[in-house]
Design a protein around this motif. Structure first.
Motif, short mmCIF file in Angstrom:
data_model
loop_
_atom_site.label_atom_id
_atom_site.label_comp_id
_atom_site.label_asym_id
_atom_site.label_seq_id
_atom_site.Cartn_x
_atom_site.Cartn_y
_atom_site.Cartn_z
N PRO A 14 32.45 32.70 43.56
CA PRO A 14 32.64 32.84 42.10
C PRO A 14 34.11 32.85 41.69
O PRO A 14 34.44 32.33 40.61
N VAL A 15 34.97 33.40 42.52
CA VAL A 15 36.40 33.38 42.17
C VAL A 15 36.91 31.94 42.10
O VAL A 15 37.59 31.55 41.14
N ALA A 16 36.52 31.13 43.09
CA ALA A 16 36.96 29.73 43.09
C ALA A 16 36.36 28.99 41.91
O ALA A 16 37.03 28.17 41.27
N LEU A 58 41.35 34.72 34.18
CA LEU A 58 41.41 36.18 34.21
C LEU A 58 40.14 36.79 34.79
O LEU A 58 40.20 37.82 35.48
N LEU A 59 38.99 36.14 34.55
CA LEU A 59 37.75 36.63 35.16
C LEU A 59 37.81 36.49 36.68
O LEU A 59 37.37 37.40 37.41
N ALA A 60 38.36 35.36 37.15
CA ALA A 60 38.51 35.18 38.59
C ALA A 60 39.40 36.26 39.18
O ALA A 60 39.07 36.87 40.22
N PHE B 8 41.63 25.89 48.52
CA PHE B 8 41.38 24.70 47.70
C PHE B 8 41.42 25.04 46.22
O PHE B 8 42.08 24.35 45.42
N ALA B 9 40.74 26.14 45.83
CA ALA B 9 40.68 26.48 44.41
C ALA B 9 42.05 26.85 43.87
O ALA B 9 42.42 26.42 42.76
#
Lengths: 152, 93
Positions: A14-16, A58-60, B8-9
């Motif tokens: 989810p962070v990515a 910011l959510l990440a 990657f992200a």
């Protein structure tokens, strides 16, 4: 990649996802800012980056920083106060600044007499301030809805 | 596994935000009128702030987030004062 190696995948995915979502939306907003033709069109494009672009990133960051892990070497853990402050401040200030900027552009366009700009509306509670077009004794220009406003 | 995903992200986000900053800088340099330049500056500020947040995630240091807060405040003050200047011709009356 110091502390990110110890993340479990159910946090990393989810962070990515939110990172990619937010940065893509910001890039799209900046692309619209560079590509759109009129100033009043361009005014809308960067809000894509300041609303969901900033919210995604910011959510990440919030998800990542709230993950509690007592391992040594984890240096990222802290309260999510920074993200909250940045998000709330951005949410409050973006409409204010863009509203002011739009009014400034409208004011300048009225003074210069750019065609296609709607004239000032008479209001009972505001004293009349003649703009450059009306100060010469001419009537306010006709509003042509079918045409796009001012090429510049 | 998760290090690959995060790497990657984070790299993608940094490249995308840098490209967005370049596009905002294009509007800042070549904007035909003053309000276009102010809008480009505002977008540049917001993009730089997000880039600081992404860099803070990558490094893991809280100082980047505080710098991002300061950049956000500066963006608000700069854009409001420039818009006031465009309306009135002076900032403080």
């Amino acid at each position: 990649m110091s502390y990110l190696d110890t993340l479990p995948p159910w946090i990393a995915i989810p962070v990515a996802f939110f990172l990619i979502l937010g940065s893509t939306l910001t890039l799209l907003g900046a692309f619209g800012l560079a590509r759109l033709r009129d100033f009043y069109d361009r005014l809308h494009a960067p809000t894509l980056g300041t609303s969901w672009g900033a919210a995604g990133i910011l959510l990440a960051s919030m998800i990542l920083m709230s993950w509690n892990e007592s391992e040594p070497g984890w240096s990222g853990l802290r309260p999510v106060l920074h993200e909250l402050v940045i998000g709330i401040f951005l949410m409050i200030t973006t409409p204010v600044t863009l509203m002011l900027l739009g009014r400034a552009a409208l004011h300048r366009d009225r003074i210069e007499g750019t065609p296609g700009i709607p004239g000032a509306v008479e209001r009972a509670d505001v004293p009349h301030r003649p703009t450059g077009e009306e100060a010469d004794g001419e009537a306010a220009p006709e509003i042509d809805i079918s045409d796009a406003p001012g090429e510049n | 596994m998760s290090a690959v995903i995060m790497s990657f992200a984070l790299t993608y986000a940094q490249i995308a935000l840098a490209l967005a900053a370049c596009l905002a800088g294009y509007r800042l340099l070549y904007g035909p009128r003053a309000q276009d330049r102010v809008l480009g500056l505002d977008t540049f500020y917001a993009t730089a702030m997000l880039l600081f947040v992404v860099t803070g995630i990558r490094v893991g240091s809280p100082f980047f987030f505080e710098a991002a807060m300061v950049i956000g405040v500066l963006a608000f003050v700069a854009t409001v004062s420039l818009a006031k200047f465009l309306i009135r011709g002076e900032v403080i009356e």
